[in-house]
Write an enzyme that holds these catalytic residues in place. Structure first.
Site, PDB file in Angstrom:
ATOM      1  N   TYR A 129       0.783  -1.236   0.000  1.00 14.08           N
ATOM      2  CA  TYR A 129       0.000   0.000   0.000  1.00 14.08           C
ATOM      3  C   TYR A 129       0.813   1.283   0.000  1.00 14.08           C
ATOM      4  O   TYR A 129       0.295   2.333  -0.342  1.00 14.08           O
ATOM      5  CB  TYR A 129      -0.943   0.024   1.216  1.00 14.08           C
ATOM      6  N   SER A 136       8.666   6.532  -4.332  1.00 15.26           N
ATOM      7  CA  SER A 136       7.332   7.105  -4.474  1.00 15.26           C
ATOM      8  C   SER A 136       7.293   8.119  -5.607  1.00 15.26           C
ATOM      9  O   SER A 136       8.110   9.044  -5.659  1.00 15.26           O
ATOM     10  CB  SER A 136       6.912   7.794  -3.172  1.00 15.26           C
ATOM     11  N   ASP A 145      -3.046  12.469  -5.841  1.00 14.78           N
ATOM     12  CA  ASP A 145      -4.169  11.632  -5.431  1.00 14.78           C
ATOM     13  C   ASP A 145      -5.374  12.553  -5.442  1.00 14.78           C
ATOM     14  O   ASP A 145      -5.324  13.664  -4.910  1.00 14.78           O
ATOM     15  CB  ASP A 145      -3.959  11.061  -4.030  1.00 14.78           C
ATOM     16  N   GLU A 188      -5.661   1.180  -6.425  1.00 18.99           N
ATOM     17  CA  GLU A 188      -5.842   2.480  -5.775  1.00 18.99           C
ATOM     18  C   GLU A 188      -6.651   3.393  -6.674  1.00 18.99           C
ATOM     19  O   GLU A 188      -6.126   4.151  -7.488  1.00 18.99           O
ATOM     20  CB  GLU A 188      -4.479   3.116  -5.473  1.00 18.99           C
TER      21      GLU A 188
END
Length: 189
Positions: A129, A136, A145, A188
């Site tokens: 996750y 990243s 996001d 996601e």
């Protein structure tokens, strides 16, 4: 051929693609340090790591109209932000409102997220996750996001709109359902 023997459920085309992409190695092994992390097409993942201490240059602050109202500062590269604003405005014209809930993260911040997840849920779950520091996409300032004010994002008009239009503005759903074996991360939306 050896990989196909290990994974007989995959088609030969999937085997070839997997091996050619280097996905036949376990995640976080055979890691390459990215030579030019400032490239727009930089690939940051479990096989490609940003140089230690990398900090993206030229970040701009996201205006309140385009981000969560949580009091945090959100930063993106200039081009990413401009494309996001154009996309968000187009969505709004279609009656869909969305906002940024996560953007640029420093290596230190990502380390805290990852270590917190390891502490609370264990290393295996954390790796499903949360990216390890240096791995990243958020550290590049190119990733956002996106959230909604309406329930689970996957079932919102915003998500449906993004599925149909995000690519027109240079964005993709980075961790799609059913591709966990490629991305190394859980779906996601």
């Amino acid at each position: 051929i050896n990989y196909h023997i290990k994974k007989p459920d995959l088609s030969m085309q999937d085997v070839i693609n997997t091996v050619n992409m280097g996905l036949d190695s376990p995640f976080y092994q055979n890691i390459d340090v990215i030579v030019n992390p400032y490239e727009l097409t930089v690939l940051v993942n479990k096989y490609n790591q940003l140089p230690a201490g990398f900090e993206q240059a030229g970040l701009v602050e996201v205006e309140r109209a385009y981000r969560s109202n949580d009091g945090k500062q959100y930063l993106l590269t200039g081009n990413t932000y401009e494309n996001y604003k154009i996309m968000s405005d187009a969505a709004k014209a279609d009656g869909v409102s969305m906002y940024i809930v996560s953007a640029y993260r420093t290596e230190s911040y990502q380390r805290g997220l990852y270590n917190g997840r390891v502490t609370s849920t264990g290393k295996v779950n954390a790796d499903n996750y949360t990216a390890r520091p240096g791995h990243s996409e958020h550290q590049t300032g190119l990733a956002v996001d996106i959230g909604s004010t309406k329930g689970s994002f996957e079932y919102t008009p915003e998500f449906k709109w993004l599925q149909a239009h995000a690519h027109e503005y240079g964005f993709i759903l980075r961790y799609p359902k059913g591709k966990e074996w490629i991305t190394g991360y859980s779906y996601e939306p």
